[in-house]
Motif scaffolding. Structure first.
Motif, short mmCIF file in Angstrom:
data_model
loop_
_atom_site.label_atom_id
_atom_site.label_comp_id
_atom_site.label_asym_id
_atom_site.label_seq_id
_atom_site.Cartn_x
_atom_site.Cartn_y
_atom_site.Cartn_z
N UNK A 1 -7.88 -5.17 -9.82
CA UNK A 1 -6.76 -4.48 -9.18
C UNK A 1 -6.41 -3.21 -9.94
N UNK A 2 -6.43 -3.26 -11.25
CA UNK A 2 -6.13 -2.09 -12.06
C UNK A 2 -7.17 -1.00 -11.85
N UNK A 3 -8.44 -1.37 -11.78
CA UNK A 3 -9.49 -0.37 -11.57
C UNK A 3 -9.38 0.26 -10.17
N UNK A 4 -9.02 -0.52 -9.15
CA UNK A 4 -8.82 0.04 -7.82
C UNK A 4 -7.66 1.02 -7.80
N UNK A 5 -6.56 0.66 -8.50
CA UNK A 5 -5.41 1.57 -8.58
C UNK A 5 -5.77 2.86 -9.32
N UNK A 6 -6.63 2.75 -10.35
CA UNK A 6 -7.08 3.95 -11.07
C UNK A 6 -7.87 4.87 -10.15
N UNK A 7 -8.76 4.27 -9.35
CA UNK A 7 -9.61 5.08 -8.47
C UNK A 7 -8.82 5.70 -7.32
N UNK A 8 -7.94 4.93 -6.70
CA UNK A 8 -7.28 5.37 -5.47
C UNK A 8 -5.98 6.13 -5.70
N UNK A 9 -5.23 5.77 -6.75
CA UNK A 9 -3.91 6.38 -6.93
C UNK A 9 -3.90 7.34 -8.11
N UNK A 10 -3.90 6.77 -9.31
CA UNK A 10 -3.79 7.60 -10.51
C UNK A 10 -4.08 6.71 -11.71
N UNK A 11 -3.79 7.20 -12.90
CA UNK A 11 -4.02 6.44 -14.12
C UNK A 11 -3.21 5.14 -14.09
N UNK A 12 -3.87 4.01 -14.40
CA UNK A 12 -3.21 2.70 -14.37
C UNK A 12 -3.65 1.88 -15.57
N UNK A 13 -2.74 1.04 -16.05
CA UNK A 13 -3.06 0.14 -17.16
C UNK A 13 -2.29 -1.16 -17.01
N UNK A 14 -2.90 -2.25 -17.47
CA UNK A 14 -2.25 -3.56 -17.37
C UNK A 14 -1.15 -3.60 -18.42
#
Length: 123
Positions: free
Chosen positions: A56-69
């Motif tokens: 889920x975090x990697x999808x959010x990084x690709x589609x939205x912006x920088x993400x981290x758990x």
């Protein structure tokens, strides 16, 4: 086993927040999705069973912006004592009236004032 996953995502606009919520909502095993983080609303909170937090975090990084758990924790069911207390609170009256209201009765009086009496030709 239910999990609560908090993912911090850089979301500068409302469109990014909506997109992040949609991506999190369609993930497998997700029960609920919410935003947290005060005024910035920069944390996506996901509650679900067997949710892949890293995916889920990697999808959010690709589609939205920088993400981290941010955190992953187990959601424990409420204790039996708390459930009993909730049931006791549910036994409140069926309706609440902020001012005095007489109890409903079988017979109601309806008063109608006719400003033009005897104008009906059918009766």
């Amino acid at each position: 086993m239910k999990q609560k996953i908090v993912i911090k995502v850089s979301m500068p606009c409302e469109k990014c927040r909506t997109k992040a919520l949609k991506i999190a909502a369609i993930s497998q095993g997700v029960i609920s999705v919410a935003l947290e983080g005060g005024d910035e609303k920069d944390k996506v909170v996901v509650i679900g069973e067997r949710v892949d937090a890293a995916g889920l975090t990697s999808r959010l990084k690709k589609k939205v912006n920088d993400a981290s758990i941010w955190s992953v924790e187990e959601v424990k069911p409420p204790k039996k004592e708390e459930q009993k207390n909730e049931k006791k609170e549910e036994k409140s009256p069926a309706y609440y009236c902020p001012t005095y209201c007489p109890p409903p009765s079988e017979y109601h009086k309806v008063v109608v004032y006719d400003s033009y009496p005897n104008t009906c030709t059918l009766m």
